[in-house]
Write an enzyme that holds these catalytic residues in place. Structure first.
Site, short mmCIF file in Angstrom:
data_model
loop_
_atom_site.label_atom_id
_atom_site.label_comp_id
_atom_site.label_asym_id
_atom_site.label_seq_id
_atom_site.Cartn_x
_atom_site.Cartn_y
_atom_site.Cartn_z
N ASP A 198 0.68 -1.26 -0.44
CA ASP A 198 -0.21 0.19 0.00
C ASP A 198 1.01 1.64 0.10
O ASP A 198 2.28 0.91 -0.38
CB ASP A 198 -0.92 0.15 1.31
CG ASP A 198 -0.12 -0.06 3.03
OD1 ASP A 198 0.82 0.81 2.60
OD2 ASP A 198 -0.77 -0.23 3.60
N ASN A 206 -3.80 12.90 0.18
CA ASN A 206 -5.14 13.45 0.19
C ASN A 206 -5.51 14.42 0.51
O ASN A 206 -6.26 15.65 0.04
CB ASN A 206 -5.79 12.48 0.52
CG ASN A 206 -6.64 11.44 -0.54
OD1 ASN A 206 -6.53 11.33 -1.74
ND2 ASN A 206 -6.87 9.81 0.46
N HIS A 211 -8.43 14.74 -3.24
CA HIS A 211 -8.11 13.77 -3.40
C HIS A 211 -8.62 13.34 -5.13
O HIS A 211 -7.73 12.25 -5.72
CB HIS A 211 -9.66 13.88 -3.42
CG HIS A 211 -10.26 13.27 -1.54
ND1 HIS A 211 -9.79 12.32 -1.53
CD2 HIS A 211 -10.89 14.05 -0.65
CE1 HIS A 211 -10.47 12.39 0.39
NE2 HIS A 211 -10.36 13.51 0.52
N ASP A 215 -6.21 10.55 -6.06
CA ASP A 215 -7.42 9.12 -7.66
C ASP A 215 -5.86 9.41 -8.86
O ASP A 215 -5.16 7.94 -9.34
CB ASP A 215 -8.09 9.87 -8.41
CG ASP A 215 -9.50 9.61 -7.37
OD1 ASP A 215 -8.81 8.71 -6.05
OD2 ASP A 215 -10.61 10.59 -7.15
N GLU A 241 -6.07 2.18 -1.29
CA GLU A 241 -4.80 2.76 -1.53
C GLU A 241 -3.74 0.85 -1.57
O GLU A 241 -2.32 1.16 -1.18
CB GLU A 241 -4.22 3.53 -1.03
CG GLU A 241 -3.51 3.37 0.56
CD GLU A 241 -4.51 3.71 2.15
OE1 GLU A 241 -4.44 3.56 3.30
OE2 GLU A 241 -5.75 4.03 1.37
#
Length: 324
Positions: A198, A206, A211, A215, A241
């Protein structure tokens, strides 16, 4: 061009269905394989789709069978299509064979029998594309890869099995594949590794950059990893993630090597969101299937513990499960 069917005769089977009554059926004798037109190559893949389950589980799940391979159906954990909660199915109930471009179905002397298009079979029977077959109380449908209906099921399958953001596989696909690969690895004593990773401090990405930036990072990271992952490996996003790579024919050392290549690739890449560089590193946990790690859940938990160790020891590193 159709199949030439051999003669049938009447046989009496034991109790079938909820009624408990003994019923008489026409048994389907083995069909002759379908002869392909001159110049047409045999299909290299077919699909078996689960269309009915007594508890409405796994509906729409697709199981692929490639040329020269077989799939066993039963309650046994070692079966490629394992249905342990369906008591009407025998431990080793039926087997599918893909031979010479034809999918053949064989009943393995099951208690409740196997049927094709509602007719019980004996011996091996060739399945045409679109045929339905019943194993206990579970129904399947067979589609060859060139069948027009295959395109519809492929579109639905991809919709259900792909992550919408990164376009890699999702958790459902991973869980489907790990069941099959774990059974195969244990049956044939073959290595199977799981790499779990991760993004370090993803919440800060974020919070600091928004955000949409998050992405962008997820999509870019997935694209970078896809360039490294081999076709036979299953790469999936299983959390916000969090990603996994299921690696058949790979031991813990090979899993570590893969994880290190990805770790360096991510750490050295410039994640530029517009004109802003977003610092990104990842931590990795690696585990290998074994007698002690003998279920999909155990394999995932072992990799997760290794990932936690990588996080607590400084992040941006690879840790391999040591069996503890």
């Amino acid at each position: 061009m159709g199949y030439k069917e051999l003669s049938t005769d009447s046989i009496v089977l034991g109790t079938l269905g909820d009624s408990g009554r003994t019923q008489s059926y026409q048994a389907v004798e083995p069909r002759q394989p379908l002869r392909k037109p001159f110049g047409e190559t045999a299909p290299v893949e077919a699909n078996v789709i689960l269309i009915a389950h007594p508890d409405n589980k796994l509906l729409g799940t697709r199981f692929r069978i490639s040329l020269g391979s077989s799939l066993e159906i039963g309650r046994a954990p070692s079966a490629e299509i394992s249905l342990p909660d369906v008591l009407s199915i025998s431990r080793n109930h039926a087997r599918l064979h893909f031979v010479g471009g034809d999918v053949e179905l064989e009943d393995l002397h099951s208690t409740n029998g196997t049927a094709v298009n509602d007719r019980p079979i004996r011996g091996r029977v060739v399945l045409r594309s679109g045929d339905r077959f019943q194993v206990g109380a579970v129904h399947f449908k067979v589609l060859h890869e060139r069948d027009p209906e295959h395109a519809y099921h492929e579109a639905i399958y991809q919709l259900v099995m792909r992550d919408g953001l990164t376009e890699i596989y999702n958790r459902r696909k991973y869980e489907e594949e790990v069941q099959r690969e774990m059974a195969r690895a244990l049956r044939h004593s073959r290595p199977l590794a799981l790499v779990l990773f991760d993004i370090d401090n993803f919440k800060q990405v974020n919070d600091n950059y928004g955000h949409l930036s998050g992405d962008f990072v997820l999509k870019t990271l997935a694209a970078l990893a896809r360039e490294v992952v081999r076709p036979e490996q299953v790469f999936a996003r299983v959390g916000g993630e969090e990603f996994v790579i299921l690696s058949p024919e790979t031991d813990a050392s090979g899993g570590r090597g893969l994880a290190e290549r990805l770790r360096e690739r991510f750490a050295n890449h410039e994640f530029l969101y517009g004109s802003v560089q977003v610092p990104i590193t990842c931590s990795f946990g690696v585990a290998e299937a074994s007698k002690e790690v003998a279920t999909p859940e155990a394999l995932y938990n072992a990799a997760d513990r290794a990932l936690y160790a990588a996080k607590t020891n400084g992040r941006n590193r690879v840790h391999v499960h040591d069996g503890s």
